[in-house]
Design a protein around this motif. Structure first.
Motif, PDB file in Angstrom:
ATOM      1  N   THR A   1       0.847  -1.175   0.000  1.00 50.27           N
ATOM      2  CA  THR A   1       0.000   0.000   0.000  1.00 50.27           C
ATOM      3  C   THR A   1       0.887   1.231   0.000  1.00 50.27           C
ATOM      4  O   THR A   1       1.615   1.478   0.949  1.00 50.27           O
ATOM      5  CB  THR A   1      -0.940   0.029   1.222  1.00 50.27           C
ATOM      6  OG1 THR A   1      -0.164  -0.106   2.402  1.00 50.27           O
ATOM      7  CG2 THR A   1      -1.975  -1.064   1.166  1.00 50.27           C
TER       8      THR A   1
ATOM      9  N   ASP B   1      -6.338  -1.510  -2.097  1.00 46.60           N
ATOM     10  CA  ASP B   1      -7.566  -2.212  -1.720  1.00 46.60           C
ATOM     11  C   ASP B   1      -8.796  -1.319  -1.875  1.00 46.60           C
ATOM     12  O   ASP B   1      -9.835  -1.757  -2.367  1.00 46.60           O
ATOM     13  CB  ASP B   1      -7.479  -2.735  -0.283  1.00 46.60           C
ATOM     14  CG  ASP B   1      -6.653  -4.010  -0.177  1.00 46.60           C
ATOM     15  OD1 ASP B   1      -6.485  -4.709  -1.191  1.00 46.60           O
ATOM     16  OD2 ASP B   1      -6.183  -4.308   0.931  1.00 46.60           O
ATOM     17  N   GLU B   2      -8.676  -0.068  -1.454  1.00 48.68           N
ATOM     18  CA  GLU B   2      -9.799   0.864  -1.604  1.00 48.68           C
ATOM     19  C   GLU B   2     -10.136   1.078  -3.075  1.00 48.68           C
ATOM     20  O   GLU B   2     -11.311   1.085  -3.456  1.00 48.68           O
ATOM     21  CB  GLU B   2      -9.471   2.213  -0.961  1.00 48.68           C
ATOM     22  CG  GLU B   2      -9.413   2.175   0.546  1.00 48.68           C
ATOM     23  CD  GLU B   2      -8.845   3.448   1.143  1.00 48.68           C
ATOM     24  OE1 GLU B   2      -9.095   3.664   2.345  1.00 48.68           O
ATOM     25  OE2 GLU B   2      -8.146   4.216   0.452  1.00 48.68           O
TER      26      GLU B   2
ATOM     27  N   ARG C   1      -9.594  -0.924  -5.555  1.00 50.10           N
ATOM     28  CA  ARG C   1     -10.235  -2.137  -6.073  1.00 50.10           C
ATOM     29  C   ARG C   1     -11.692  -2.194  -5.649  1.00 50.10           C
ATOM     30  O   ARG C   1     -12.582  -2.467  -6.460  1.00 50.10           O
ATOM     31  CB  ARG C   1      -9.513  -3.374  -5.558  1.00 50.10           C
ATOM     32  CG  ARG C   1      -8.206  -3.669  -6.226  1.00 50.10           C
ATOM     33  CD  ARG C   1      -7.571  -4.883  -5.595  1.00 50.10           C
ATOM     34  NE  ARG C   1      -6.362  -5.283  -6.291  1.00 50.10           N
ATOM     35  CZ  ARG C   1      -5.351  -5.880  -5.696  1.00 50.10           C
ATOM     36  NH1 ARG C   1      -5.394  -6.163  -4.409  1.00 50.10           N
ATOM     37  NH2 ARG C   1      -4.282  -6.212  -6.383  1.00 50.10           N
ATOM     38  N   GLN C   2     -11.939  -1.970  -4.355  1.00 52.24           N
ATOM     39  CA  GLN C   2     -13.298  -2.049  -3.819  1.00 52.24           C
ATOM     40  C   GLN C   2     -14.220  -1.000  -4.436  1.00 52.24           C
ATOM     41  O   GLN C   2     -15.409  -1.244  -4.607  1.00 52.24           O
ATOM     42  CB  GLN C   2     -13.278  -1.899  -2.301  1.00 52.24           C
ATOM     43  CG  GLN C   2     -12.639  -3.074  -1.598  1.00 52.24           C
ATOM     44  CD  GLN C   2     -12.334  -2.786  -0.131  1.00 52.24           C
ATOM     45  OE1 GLN C   2     -12.551  -1.695   0.367  1.00 52.24           O
ATOM     46  NE2 GLN C   2     -11.798  -3.783   0.560  1.00 52.24           N
TER      47      GLN C   2
ATOM     48  N   GLU D   1     -14.786  -6.920  -7.874  1.00 54.52           N
ATOM     49  CA  GLU D   1     -13.627  -6.217  -8.408  1.00 54.52           C
ATOM     50  C   GLU D   1     -13.554  -6.396  -9.924  1.00 54.52           C
ATOM     51  O   GLU D   1     -14.047  -7.382 -10.473  1.00 54.52           O
ATOM     52  CB  GLU D   1     -12.340  -6.734  -7.762  1.00 54.52           C
ATOM     53  CG  GLU D   1     -12.244  -6.407  -6.296  1.00 54.52           C
ATOM     54  CD  GLU D   1     -10.990  -6.928  -5.617  1.00 54.52           C
ATOM     55  OE1 GLU D   1     -10.783  -6.565  -4.457  1.00 54.52           O
ATOM     56  OE2 GLU D   1     -10.222  -7.698  -6.241  1.00 54.52           O
TER      57      GLU D   1
END
Length: 106
Positions: free
Chosen positions: A16, A24-25, A27-28, A94
């Protein structure tokens, strides 16, 4: 080789950067997606997403080259192997880019 590939992929998945937006954010939120080339691609074209994609892909390229050098492979071959795994491991909801170049939501 399989052990090293798994370690590389684990590092890539948890990496990150120090951006306001994490991988991750992104992707989400459907802002980025995985491709079979082994590189992240932007779904959204805003500056924050583009900066994140550039950063992640630079780190991946470096990792792929290091792994390729250690295993007497080309960086492209390593990237493609990683891409197949990253696309397969994408979570429901995703984005991934299919063989036809179109975005698909898993």
């Amino acid at each position: 080789m399989a052990h090293k590939s798994a370690l590389l992929l684990a590092l890539l998945l948890i990496a990150t950067p120090s951006f306001a937006l994490t991988l991750d954010e992104a992707r989400q939120q459907g802002r980025v997606g995985e491709t079979l080339s082994g590189y992240l691609a932007p779904v959204s074209q805003d500056s924050e997403t583009l900066a994140l994609v550039k950063h992640i892909n630079a780190a991946r390229a470096e990792s792929y080259q290091q792994l390729a050098d250690r295993n007497h492979l080309s960086a492209d071959d390593v990237a493609k192997m990683a891409g197949e795994k990253l696309v397969a491991r994408a979570r429901p909801g995703e984005y991934v880019r299919g063989l036809n170049g179109q975005w698909l939501r898993k």
